[in-house]
Every structure is written in C-alpha cells, then in structure tokens.
Design an enzyme around this catalytic site. Structure first.
Site, PDB file in Angstrom:
ATOM      1  N   ASN A  19     -11.037  -5.793   5.116  1.00 11.76           N
ATOM      2  CA  ASN A  19     -10.494  -4.454   5.388  1.00 11.76           C
ATOM      3  C   ASN A  19     -11.591  -3.399   5.287  1.00 11.76           C
ATOM      4  OD1 ASN A  19      -7.764  -2.975   5.656  1.00 11.76           O
ATOM      5  ND2 ASN A  19      -8.897  -1.758   4.149  1.00 11.76           N
ATOM      6  N   GLU A  54     -11.199  -3.669  10.403  1.00  3.26           N
ATOM      7  CA  GLU A  54     -11.533  -2.483  11.197  1.00  3.26           C
ATOM      8  C   GLU A  54     -12.960  -2.531  11.737  1.00  3.26           C
ATOM      9  OE1 GLU A  54      -9.784  -2.418   8.405  1.00  3.26           O
ATOM     10  OE2 GLU A  54      -8.024  -1.122   8.666  1.00  3.26           O
ATOM     11  N   ASP A  86      -8.191  18.352  -0.512  1.00  2.77           N
ATOM     12  CA  ASP A  86      -7.863  17.356   0.513  1.00  2.77           C
ATOM     13  C   ASP A  86      -7.609  18.039   1.858  1.00  2.77           C
ATOM     14  OD1 ASP A  86      -7.030  14.960   1.833  1.00  2.77           O
ATOM     15  OD2 ASP A  86      -6.549  14.102  -0.097  1.00  2.77           O
TER      16      ASP A  86
HETATM   17  C1  LIG Z   1     -12.439  11.819   5.891  1.00  5.07           C
HETATM   18  C2  LIG Z   1     -11.375  10.902   5.400  1.00  5.07           C
HETATM   19  C3  LIG Z   1     -11.153  10.776   4.043  1.00  5.07           C
HETATM   20  C4  LIG Z   1     -10.189   9.899   3.562  1.00  5.07           C
HETATM   21  N1  LIG Z   1     -10.023   9.753   2.224  1.00  5.07           N
HETATM   22  C5  LIG Z   1      -9.182   8.814   1.762  1.00  5.07           C
HETATM   23  C6  LIG Z   1      -9.129   8.536   0.361  1.00  5.07           C
HETATM   24  O1  LIG Z   1      -9.837   9.140  -0.429  1.00  5.07           O
HETATM   25  N2  LIG Z   1      -8.275   7.565  -0.048  1.00  5.07           N
HETATM   26  C7  LIG Z   1      -7.487   6.851   0.810  1.00  5.07           C
HETATM   27  O2  LIG Z   1      -6.779   5.958   0.372  1.00  5.07           O
HETATM   28  N3  LIG Z   1      -7.502   7.127   2.139  1.00  5.07           N
HETATM   29  C8  LIG Z   1      -8.339   8.065   2.618  1.00  5.07           C
HETATM   30  N4  LIG Z   1      -8.405   8.313   3.970  1.00  5.07           N
HETATM   31  C9  LIG Z   1      -7.441   7.682   4.861  1.00  5.07           C
HETATM   32  C10 LIG Z   1      -7.725   6.230   5.139  1.00  5.07           C
HETATM   33  O3  LIG Z   1      -9.077   5.982   5.391  1.00  5.07           O
HETATM   34  C11 LIG Z   1      -6.913   5.795   6.362  1.00  5.07           C
HETATM   35  O4  LIG Z   1      -5.556   6.046   6.114  1.00  5.07           O
HETATM   36  C12 LIG Z   1      -7.092   4.357   6.695  1.00  5.07           C
HETATM   37  O5  LIG Z   1      -6.424   4.075   7.895  1.00  5.07           O
HETATM   38  C13 LIG Z   1      -6.545   3.454   5.617  1.00  5.07           C
HETATM   39  O6  LIG Z   1      -6.977   2.158   5.899  1.00  5.07           O
HETATM   40  P1  LIG Z   1      -6.007   0.906   5.781  1.00  5.07           P
HETATM   41  O7  LIG Z   1      -5.036   1.006   6.927  1.00  5.07           O
HETATM   42  O8  LIG Z   1      -6.929  -0.264   5.941  1.00  5.07           O
HETATM   43  O9  LIG Z   1      -5.366   0.980   4.457  1.00  5.07           O
HETATM   44  C14 LIG Z   1      -9.392   9.168   4.473  1.00  5.07           C
HETATM   45  C15 LIG Z   1      -9.608   9.293   5.835  1.00  5.07           C
HETATM   46  C16 LIG Z   1     -10.598  10.140   6.304  1.00  5.07           C
HETATM   47  C17 LIG Z   1     -10.841  10.231   7.778  1.00  5.07           C
END
Ligand SMILES: Cc1cc2nc3c(=O)[nH]c(=O)nc-3n(C[C@H](O)[C@H](O)[C@H](O)COP(=O)(O)O)c2cc1C
Length: 447
Positions: free
Chosen positions: A141, A204, A253
């Site tokens: 992941n 990903e 955030d």
């Molecule tokens: C700039 C940015 C910051 C992010 N920060 C976080 C974070 O701190 N914690 C989190 O869980 N997701 C965060 N996200 C969202 C996840 O990266 C996003 O939902 C991702 O699709 C989750 O991956 P997964 O589907 O493999 O769980 C962030 C996304 C971006 C673009």
C-alpha cells in the site's frame, strides 16, 4: 520519469518561479506559498536558511499542471485516472537509482522541513508518500501522510483508519513494528496515485506506473523491508512503532483550521537515502495543491456514481471554497424531473465526507462560482429542490460537525431547471454579434 524531469519540463513552460533571496523554513516559506497559492506557479526556493537543500513547492498546484504531468488534456483526466485504477501495472524493481547516491544515518534536523502555521506543533513533512506491506507480503500500500518531526530521528504519523492503519494494526498484533519507506520529491503521478482511494490490496505504485505509461522504477530500501521510487529526491526509511504513541498536533488540515489533537504512532527513522543535491518538496496544508490531490480522485468517484443514475454527467468540481473536500458542484444533462435529486444522493454516497452539493444543468460552468450562484438564483426553489439529511456521517475535519463521531448535516441543492416550465424561461439572453465586432473586441486593449 521523476519530479526533477517534470520540473525541467515546467521550467521551459515558465511555470516555475525562482525565489533567490534567503528564506527561513519557519513561516517565511509557507507565507510565500500562501501568497502564490491559487493558480500559482511552482516555487523554487534556492537559498534556504541553515540548509543546503533547495525547497520546491506547489508542484501539483493547478489542474493544468497535473494534466501536463500526465501528458493529457483536462477533459481526459477522469478517464485516465479510472483506467489506471482499473489496470495498474507493476513497476520494475532496479538495483540502483538516483535516490541511492547518498545513503546515510538519519538526522532530520538537516532536512528543510517547514513550520507552516502559527499554532502548529512544529515542523511537519507534508508531501510524504508512504509505502508499507503486510506481514505475509501479499498486500502493498502507498498513501500520503503528514509527519510531525519530534526529534532528529523520530516522527509522529497521522493514520486515518484506512489502509496503512490496517497494515499497522495487523503487524502490531504479531508484536512487530511496521517497516515503511517515506518518499519525498516524487513525480506528480506518484502523488496522485498515492492520494487515490483504490481498494485494499491495490498497490498505488502500480497505479502510478500505469499513469506514467510504465515509466516508474523502484529500488529496495537499505535498512527496512520496503521499496521506494528510484528517482525520488529523498527517502526516509522508518518503522512505525507497535507500542509508542504521542499526541500529534495541533496542525492545520485541508479546511485551513486546526485539526483536533490525537494520540498517533511514532515512527523511528533508521536510515536516509537521497540524491546528492536533493530538492525537498513542500506542500502547503489547506493550499490548492492539498485540495486538488485529495479532491480530484473523489471527483472521479462522484462522477462514476452519478453516471449510474443519470445518463449524462458533465464535470464535477470539489470547489476550492469548500476546501476541495466538503462542497461539490455537478453538472448533468437532465432527462426527467427527479434526476437532479438522484444525482445528489449518488454524490453523497460516493464521497462520505461531502457536506453540501449543488447540481446544475450542463450550460452552467461548475468551475465558475458566479455561474453556479446564478443557477441557484434562477433555477432553484428551496421549498421544492432542497434536500437536508441530518445526523449522517460526514467529515471530522469540519469544525461545525461533531468531530468525535463525524456526525453532521448534509444539504443538496437541485439547481437544474424544472422540465415542466418552458425552456426559454431559463435561457441566458444572448447578444447577436458579427465577426467584425468580435474582432474589434479582441483588439481593444484591456484596462
Ligand atoms: C497532502 C495530503 C496529505 C494527507 N495527509 C493524510 C494524513 O496525514 N493521514 C491520512 O491517513 N491520510 C492523509 N491523506 C489522505 C490519504 O493519502 C488518501 O486518503 C489515500 O487515498 C489513502 O490511501 P489508502 O486508500 O491506501 O488508505 C493525505 C492526502 C494528501 C493529498
């Protein structure tokens, strides 16, 4: 393909603004980023106080640049993303890469990590692409996470209960820390793929490779069981602790307000791999880039979901005013009265954090706030066309919601014209024009 090659390409297209004066990582860079945020250029800070590395910011700050990175037109974006989600391609793992030019012991104090806002708990890494795999290696992941710098070797990682959280939980159950790579300074396709809500089990990096037409290469890390883009600028090799947690935050955030403070796991950084002259990638929390990277993949989900209930869906805009997350405007070609409300329900189902949605006809530009307001003013009757759903799960990032349970109220506005009334009543009046007058207007100087 790398961030570096993309920056070179953008330099020739005059998309990069060089900041040559010396600036500090504490507030000065983030203040400049904020001032150039909306539709702004990539910023390259060439002289960073007390640091050798340069800082680059706002790389994915506009839809136009994201499309340039993928070599597509803006109207191809959703389809390109859907295709990559459906058909991910394994990248090649290579022995060596630019990111291994220097392999060294960790010292986070040497990296120009920014402190962004007044009440932030401290410096935060905000563009980190985090890779991990399951204990048995069957699931890989990649996702984006913010990381609070605690000291020269430790970070706190914010884990929303999604896929990385799940991998951490399972690893914790067998009493182990979770090995991760934290890549900073990746090609925009990697950032977009890592922000994509693909199902658990889809790697990903494979999605990024599909977006890059097979142009991604990975290397194995030196100190942990993880891989990372071979052409990243900087990789921190880390372990998410099975037992150690700290209070993370305060931190701003996506909405531009401070997120609540919570206990989150500690990451021990055990090694660093980097380019000799690495560029550190910054990303402004709540800036356009944050909102686009989070919002764009959700627009695709909304588009797909609404397409199942309405024959033709135009564009979807998770608008900047709604923080790229809480407000959507969707244009449809309505066939029957009632299509507008079905579109609203489908949008809420596709993106559970969505709070307010407006559906408009296809002659309304979803990216133009004035145009959308005009549609609400002339095509919407609150007594007929409004949906309110109370006590429903929404986003904990919304200060007006219950931030513990996520319970909120949602509102849908059907601003499509009613089919029962004559179409002409809703037409935008046009002024007939000849070619000569059109040309005359084109030549008039702007004041
Ligand atoms: C700039 C940015 C910051 C992010 N920060 C976080 C974070 O701190 N914690 C989190 O869980 N997701 C965060 N996200 C969202 C996840 O990266 C996003 O939902 C991702 O699709 C989750 O991956 P997964 O589907 O493999 O769980 C962030 C996304 C971006 C673009």
């Amino acid at each position: 393909m790398s961030l570096r090659s993309f920056l070179e390409q953008m330099g020739t297209k005059e998309e990069v603004l060089h900041v040559k004066d010396e600036v500090s990582t504490r507030f000065a860079i983030s203040f400049i980023m904020k001032n150039f945020d909306v539709e702004g250029p990539i910023l390259l800070f060439e002289k960073v106080k007390n640091c050798e590395a340069k800082v680059v910011a706002n790389v994915c700050g506009t839809r136009k640049r994201i499309c340039m990175a993928l070599s597509i037109n803006q109207n191809e974006l959703y389809e390109r993303l859907r295709e990559a989600w459906r058909s991910p391609q394994k990248p090649k793992i290579v022995e060596d890469g630019a990111v291994k030019e220097v392999v060294e012991r960790p010292d986070l104090a040497k990296i120009p990590v920014l402190t962004h806002f007044e009440r932030d708990a401290g410096p935060y890494i905000t563009s980190a692409v985090v890779y991990a795999k399951s204990v048995d290696g069957s699931v890989e992941n990649v996702s984006v996470h913010r990381l609070q710098v605690l000291d020269s070797k430790h970070l706190a990682i914010r884990l929303v209960p999604r896929h990385l959280y799940k991998l951490w939980q399972v690893t914790k159950e067998v009493g182990k820390d979770l090995d991760i790579s934290i890549s900073i300074g990746c090609h925009p396709a990697v950032m977009l793929a890592a922000s994509s809500p693909v199902p658990f089990g889809v790697n990903e990096f494979d999605v990024a490779n599909a977006l890059m037409g097979g142009g991604l290469r990975l290397v194995r890390c030196e100190h942990v069981d993880a891989c990372a883009p071979a052409e990243a600028e900087l990789v921190l090799e880390g372990k998410i602790s099975a037992s150690e947690e700290v209070v993370e935050g305060p931190f701003v955030d996506i909405t531009g307000t401070y997120d609540v403070e919570r206990k989150q796991p500690v990451v021990e950084v055990v090694g660093v791999m980097r380019r000799r002259d690495y560029v550190y990638q910054a990303l402004l929390p709540s800036g356009a880039e944050h909102r686009l990277l989070m919002g764009l993949p959700r627009e695709v989900l909304i588009w797909e979901s609404v397409s199942k209930v309405v024959p033709k869906v135009g564009a979807v805009n998770l608008s900047m005013g709604g923080s790229g997350w809480l407000h959507a405007v969707i244009s449809i070609e309505k066939q029957l009265d009632g299509d507008g409300k079905n579109a609203l329900l489908a949008a809420f189902a596709a993106h559970p954090s969505l709070k307010h949605a407006v559906v408009v006809d296809s002659d309304v530009d979803v990216f133009n706030v004035s145009d959308v307001e005009w549609a609400v003013a002339t095509r919407f009757q609150a007594s007929e066309d409004l949906i309110i759903i109370g006590n429903v799960r929404g986003s904990t990032l919304d200060s007006s919601a219950n931030q513990e349970t996520g319970l909120t109220a949602k509102m849908g506005v059907d601003a499509t014209r009613p089919l029962a009334k004559a179409k002409e009543k809703f037409e935008r009046a046009k002024i007939p024009v000849s070619k000569r007058v059109e040309e005359l207007v084109r030549k008039l100087p702007s004041v």
